[in-house]
Design an enzyme around this catalytic site. Structure first.
Site, PDB file in Angstrom:
ATOM      1  N   SER A  98      -5.220   9.963   8.410  1.00  0.00           N
ATOM      2  CA  SER A  98      -4.886   8.736   9.129  1.00  0.00           C
ATOM      3  C   SER A  98      -3.431   8.805   9.571  1.00  0.00           C
ATOM      4  O   SER A  98      -2.632   9.572   9.008  1.00  0.00           O
ATOM      5  CB  SER A  98      -5.074   7.521   8.209  1.00  0.00           C
ATOM      6  OG  SER A  98      -4.570   6.337   8.790  1.00  0.00           O
ATOM      7  N   TYR A 139      -3.580   2.799   0.153  1.00  0.00           N
ATOM      8  CA  TYR A 139      -4.253   3.574   1.192  1.00  0.00           C
ATOM      9  C   TYR A 139      -3.324   4.647   1.745  1.00  0.00           C
ATOM     10  O   TYR A 139      -3.693   5.827   1.829  1.00  0.00           O
ATOM     11  CB  TYR A 139      -4.705   2.638   2.308  1.00  0.00           C
ATOM     12  CG  TYR A 139      -5.382   3.329   3.471  1.00  0.00           C
ATOM     13  CD1 TYR A 139      -6.635   3.911   3.323  1.00  0.00           C
ATOM     14  CD2 TYR A 139      -4.766   3.380   4.723  1.00  0.00           C
ATOM     15  CE1 TYR A 139      -7.266   4.546   4.397  1.00  0.00           C
ATOM     16  CE2 TYR A 139      -5.388   4.001   5.794  1.00  0.00           C
ATOM     17  CZ  TYR A 139      -6.632   4.581   5.628  1.00  0.00           C
ATOM     18  OH  TYR A 139      -7.249   5.194   6.690  1.00  0.00           O
TER      19      TYR A 139
END
Length: 265
Positions: free
Chosen positions: A141, A154
């Protein structure tokens, strides 16, 4: 039909980027192993892909249960005889501050996003090394490069993913096994709806940035040519995320000042 005769194993294949990748690899002639927790949803995905059922094997997998990975890998190899591409796509996001996030939630993010990808890769890797070929793809990501509010666990898990697989790539050059890190920005999927809040419950709604982003199919159309070339890192973002990466390279201090007053949900 670039992947005709090749076998591609995709985790997180039941929706979003994983489902879009499944469609793309199937259309390129690949045999597919589709994995996620929900077998019934995987069967629905299978039914939408095409009439050639012999090319699709549904293999339910829970990324928090690493003790099952060896057996799942054995089943995958028994079914198609080989694994040419492993796509570590399964994962979960977060929408909570550090202060309100229980440690168990942060551990769960690491278990799924980091240890799930690492553990499954370790089971598949000896097969690829023994054959002298293979391709490991990991959905990281932009959060693997930039930390923002409400994403501590995250972003931490994705930073760990980046470090591990960048290191693995160095070890795999001599074995002819490619490693690709796929780094998307905001994509219009259910990732924000399924994101964990501080107590582990689902966030339950689509974030503004995600609702305005490109779809998973649009993203995959852009990245597949680069996947075929086994690019080491593929960054696919909207304008704002792409600009943030550029600014970070230029001046991390400036980026922090910008992010301080930026809405990131």
């Amino acid at each position: 039909m670039f992947y005709k005769g090749k076998t591609v194993w995709i985790t997180g294949a039941s929706s979003g980027i994983g489902e879009a990748l499944s469609r793309a690899f199937y259309n390129e002639g690949a045999n597919l192993i589709l994995s996620s927790r929900r077998e019934e949803v995987l069967q629905e995905v299978k039914s939408t892909l095409g009439a050639d059922d012999d090319r699709i094997f549904v293999l339910p997998l829970d990324l928090t249960q690493s003790d099952t990975f060896a057996e799942k890998t054995r089943e995958a190899l028994e079914h198609f005889g080989q694994i040419d591409v492993l796509v570590n796509n399964g994962g979960i996001s977060q929408r909570s501050t550090v202060l309100e996030s229980e440690l168990s939630v942060i551990r769960r993010l690491m278990e799924i996003n980091y240890f799930g990808s690492v553990g499954l890769t370790k089971e598949v890797l000896p097969h690829m090394v023994s054959r002298g070929s293979g391709h490991i793809i990991v959905t990281s990501s932009v959060a693997g490069k930039i930390g923002t509010k409400f994403r501590s666990g995250y972003a931490g898990s994705k930073h760990a993913v980046q470090g591990f697989f960048n290191s693995l790539r160095q070890e795999m050059y001599e074995h002819n096994v490619d490693v690709t890190l796929l780094c998307p920005g905001f994509i219009k999927t259910n990732i924000s709806k399924n994101a964990l809040t501080g107590d582990g419950t689902n966030f339950g709604k689509m974030g503004d940035a995600h609702s305005k982003a490109m779809t998973a199919d649009e993203m995959v159309d852009k990245v597949m040519p680069k996947i075929k070339k086994a690019k080491e890192e593929i960054i696919i973002t909207g304008f704002k995320e792409g600009l943030a990466i550029w600014v970070q390279r230029l001046s991390p201090t400036l980026l922090n000042k910008i992010l301080k007053n930026t809405k990131v949900t």
